[in-house]
Design a protein around this motif. Structure first.
Motif, mmCIF file in Angstrom:
data_model
loop_
_atom_site.group_PDB
_atom_site.id
_atom_site.type_symbol
_atom_site.label_atom_id
_atom_site.label_comp_id
_atom_site.label_asym_id
_atom_site.label_seq_id
_atom_site.Cartn_x
_atom_site.Cartn_y
_atom_site.Cartn_z
ATOM 1 N N VAL A 31 -12.193 -19.135 35.093
ATOM 2 C CA VAL A 31 -11.403 -20.318 34.725
ATOM 3 C C VAL A 31 -10.328 -19.971 33.705
ATOM 4 O O VAL A 31 -9.580 -20.840 33.277
ATOM 5 C CB VAL A 31 -12.314 -21.427 34.159
ATOM 6 C CG1 VAL A 31 -13.252 -21.927 35.228
ATOM 7 C CG2 VAL A 31 -13.105 -20.927 32.957
ATOM 8 N N SER A 32 -10.240 -18.722 33.305
ATOM 9 C CA SER A 32 -9.287 -18.203 32.327
ATOM 10 C C SER A 32 -9.587 -18.707 30.916
ATOM 11 O O SER A 32 -9.980 -19.864 30.726
ATOM 12 C CB SER A 32 -7.831 -18.514 32.688
ATOM 13 O OG SER A 32 -7.462 -19.797 32.302
ATOM 14 N N LEU A 33 -9.408 -17.823 29.951
ATOM 15 C CA LEU A 33 -9.698 -18.153 28.562
ATOM 16 C C LEU A 33 -8.777 -19.255 28.052
ATOM 17 O O LEU A 33 -9.191 -20.100 27.245
ATOM 18 C CB LEU A 33 -9.553 -16.897 27.688
ATOM 19 C CG LEU A 33 -9.883 -17.051 26.202
ATOM 20 C CD1 LEU A 33 -11.306 -17.545 26.017
ATOM 21 C CD2 LEU A 33 -9.675 -15.734 25.460
ATOM 22 N N GLY A 106 -2.500 -25.271 19.977
ATOM 23 C CA GLY A 106 -2.655 -24.301 21.051
ATOM 24 C C GLY A 106 -1.943 -22.993 20.796
ATOM 25 O O GLY A 106 -2.280 -21.972 21.403
ATOM 26 N N THR A 107 -0.963 -23.006 19.908
ATOM 27 C CA THR A 107 -0.240 -21.781 19.560
ATOM 28 C C THR A 107 -0.781 -21.152 18.277
ATOM 29 O O THR A 107 -0.823 -19.928 18.149
ATOM 30 C CB THR A 107 1.263 -22.074 19.404
ATOM 31 O OG1 THR A 107 1.736 -22.780 20.555
ATOM 32 C CG2 THR A 107 2.061 -20.792 19.269
ATOM 33 N N LEU A 108 -1.222 -21.987 17.338
ATOM 34 C CA LEU A 108 -1.726 -21.485 16.062
ATOM 35 C C LEU A 108 -3.060 -20.746 16.180
ATOM 36 O O LEU A 108 -3.472 -20.072 15.239
ATOM 37 C CB LEU A 108 -1.871 -22.630 15.060
ATOM 38 C CG LEU A 108 -0.573 -23.144 14.432
ATOM 39 C CD1 LEU A 108 -0.846 -24.337 13.528
ATOM 40 C CD2 LEU A 108 0.130 -22.044 13.639
ATOM 41 N N VAL A 109 -3.737 -20.877 17.332
ATOM 42 C CA VAL A 109 -4.998 -20.148 17.499
ATOM 43 C C VAL A 109 -4.782 -18.640 17.440
ATOM 44 O O VAL A 109 -5.736 -17.876 17.274
ATOM 45 C CB VAL A 109 -5.706 -20.528 18.821
ATOM 46 C CG1 VAL A 109 -6.164 -21.975 18.797
ATOM 47 C CG2 VAL A 109 -4.796 -20.272 20.029
ATOM 48 N N GLU A 110 -3.519 -18.216 17.574
ATOM 49 C CA GLU A 110 -3.213 -16.787 17.432
ATOM 50 C C GLU A 110 -3.593 -16.273 16.050
ATOM 51 O O GLU A 110 -3.866 -15.083 15.877
ATOM 52 C CB GLU A 110 -1.721 -16.544 17.681
ATOM 53 C CG GLU A 110 -1.300 -16.686 19.127
ATOM 54 C CD GLU A 110 0.169 -16.399 19.330
ATOM 55 O OE1 GLU A 110 0.509 -15.757 20.337
ATOM 56 O OE2 GLU A 110 0.990 -16.826 18.491
ATOM 57 N N LEU A 111 -3.602 -17.173 15.062
ATOM 58 C CA LEU A 111 -3.938 -16.763 13.697
ATOM 59 C C LEU A 111 -5.378 -16.271 13.584
ATOM 60 O O LEU A 111 -5.703 -15.520 12.663
ATOM 61 C CB LEU A 111 -3.716 -17.933 12.726
ATOM 62 C CG LEU A 111 -2.261 -18.342 12.480
ATOM 63 C CD1 LEU A 111 -2.203 -19.610 11.638
ATOM 64 C CD2 LEU A 111 -1.507 -17.212 11.782
ATOM 65 N N ILE A 112 -6.250 -16.720 14.493
ATOM 66 C CA ILE A 112 -7.640 -16.281 14.429
ATOM 67 C C ILE A 112 -7.946 -15.277 15.549
ATOM 68 O O ILE A 112 -9.099 -15.073 15.927
ATOM 69 C CB ILE A 112 -8.613 -17.480 14.516
ATOM 70 C CG1 ILE A 112 -8.362 -18.312 15.772
ATOM 71 C CG2 ILE A 112 -8.480 -18.349 13.283
ATOM 72 C CD1 ILE A 112 -9.350 -19.468 15.955
ATOM 73 N N GLY A 113 -6.889 -14.692 16.087
ATOM 74 C CA GLY A 113 -7.064 -13.615 17.061
ATOM 75 C C GLY A 113 -7.246 -14.039 18.495
ATOM 76 O O GLY A 113 -7.531 -13.198 19.351
ATOM 77 N N PRO A 115 -5.784 -15.806 22.137
ATOM 78 C CA PRO A 115 -4.489 -15.935 22.818
ATOM 79 C C PRO A 115 -3.996 -17.371 22.788
ATOM 80 O O PRO A 115 -4.784 -18.316 22.906
ATOM 81 C CB PRO A 115 -4.805 -15.493 24.254
ATOM 82 C CG PRO A 115 -6.259 -15.775 24.426
ATOM 83 C CD PRO A 115 -6.881 -15.507 23.085
ATOM 84 N N ALA A 116 -2.707 -17.529 22.618
ATOM 85 C CA ALA A 116 -2.125 -18.870 22.587
ATOM 86 C C ALA A 116 -2.306 -19.555 23.941
ATOM 87 O O ALA A 116 -2.085 -18.950 24.989
ATOM 88 C CB ALA A 116 -0.642 -18.798 22.237
ATOM 89 N N VAL A 117 -2.725 -20.804 23.904
ATOM 90 C CA VAL A 117 -2.887 -21.574 25.141
ATOM 91 C C VAL A 117 -1.546 -21.696 25.848
ATOM 92 O O VAL A 117 -1.464 -21.643 27.077
ATOM 93 C CB VAL A 117 -3.459 -22.971 24.823
ATOM 94 C CG1 VAL A 117 -3.524 -23.828 26.076
ATOM 95 C CG2 VAL A 117 -4.836 -22.844 24.187
ATOM 96 N N GLY A 185 7.195 -14.220 21.203
ATOM 97 C CA GLY A 185 6.505 -14.244 19.913
ATOM 98 C C GLY A 185 5.312 -13.312 19.898
ATOM 99 O O GLY A 185 5.057 -12.604 18.910
ATOM 100 N N ALA A 186 4.548 -13.291 21.010
ATOM 101 C CA ALA A 186 3.383 -12.405 21.098
ATOM 102 C C ALA A 186 3.800 -10.943 21.063
ATOM 103 O O ALA A 186 3.144 -10.103 20.416
ATOM 104 C CB ALA A 186 2.605 -12.706 22.376
#
Length: 236
Positions: A31-33, A106-113, A115-117, A185-186
């Motif tokens: 179902v993809s992360l 959904g984008t700020l989750v990158e801060l905890i390692g 992948p951005a939704v 950005g990634a």
């Protein structure tokens, strides 16, 4: 073009960049992360709004603390929407605010390692289609079917198919713009992390922290602005 250049630069430095969403299996089904993260973010936002609704019932005429923050945020969003869509801001502002909050979280989750939704193209296309539906619902509510058709056929009837095509392309344009910006950005973040072994200690970490916060906020503002502009074009 910038995306391809950065991807090539990252690849030449031995970094791995992929546009495919990470796999996440539930009962043997992939179902993809990003889909799982998106669902979790929606549940978190719904829970936060439910808790906030309980606090709102206790708000007083003399705001303080959390009430100040909530009222400032709601008032700022309403003024932002009203400046673009006028009298339909009462309907549009809540939708755009919810959309912007989802993109931000959904984008700020990158801060905890994680992948951005919004780094998943299927997610950004879904957001674009939501804005497309919202735009046409508002247009029909304000102008009616006859007024909507008349606007699409203005200034001449030959413009009708072109305007319909333009409206249908708009959500995919928004989706690709958001996806490409998050992807770039990634890539930049990967390059910053790679630079940690080259630049003086501390500099990459500071740059990465600033970029991780500034980049999502810019995307949130731009996407919200585009959604309001499309609605304004449909009803003006």
């Amino acid at each position: 073009m910038n995306t391809l250049f950065l991807a090539s630069a990252a690849a030449s430095e031995g970094l791995e960049i992929s546009i495919d969403p990470r796999s996440f299996y539930i009962g043997g089904v992939d179902v993809s992360l990003s889909a799982v993260m998106g669902s979790v973010i929606v549940l978190i936002l719904v829970a936060l709004m439910w808790l906030l609704s309980k606090r709102i019932a206790k708000f007083t005429d003399q705001p303080k603390g959390l009430q100040n923050v909530v009222e400032l945020a709601v008032d700022a969003m309403y003024k932002f929407a009203k400046g673009k869509v006028g009298h339909v801001a009462d309907i549009v502002a809540p939708y755009v605010m919810a959309l912007m909050m989802y993109i931000m979280f959904g984008t700020l989750v990158e801060l905890i390692g994680l992948p951005a939704v919004t780094g998943d193209l299927s997610c950004t296309i879904a957001l674009g289609l939501m804005s497309f539906v919202m735009t046409n619902v508002i247009a029909l509510k304000v102008l009616g079917i006859k007024g909507r058709v008349h606007k699409l056929a203005s200034p001449i009837k030959m413009a009708f198919p072109i305007k319909v095509l333009t409206d249908c392309v708009a959500p995919f344009s928004m989706a690709l713009r958001l996806f490409a910006n998050v992807l770039v950005g990634a890539i930049i973040m990967e390059l910053i992390y790679y630079a940690m072994g080259v630049l003086p200690l501390g500099i990459p970490a500071v740059v990465a922290s600033y970029f991780s916060l500034a980049h999502p906020l810019i995307q949130v503002y731009v996407y919200g602005l585009l959604s309001l502009n499309y609605i304004n074009e449909a009803i003006e």
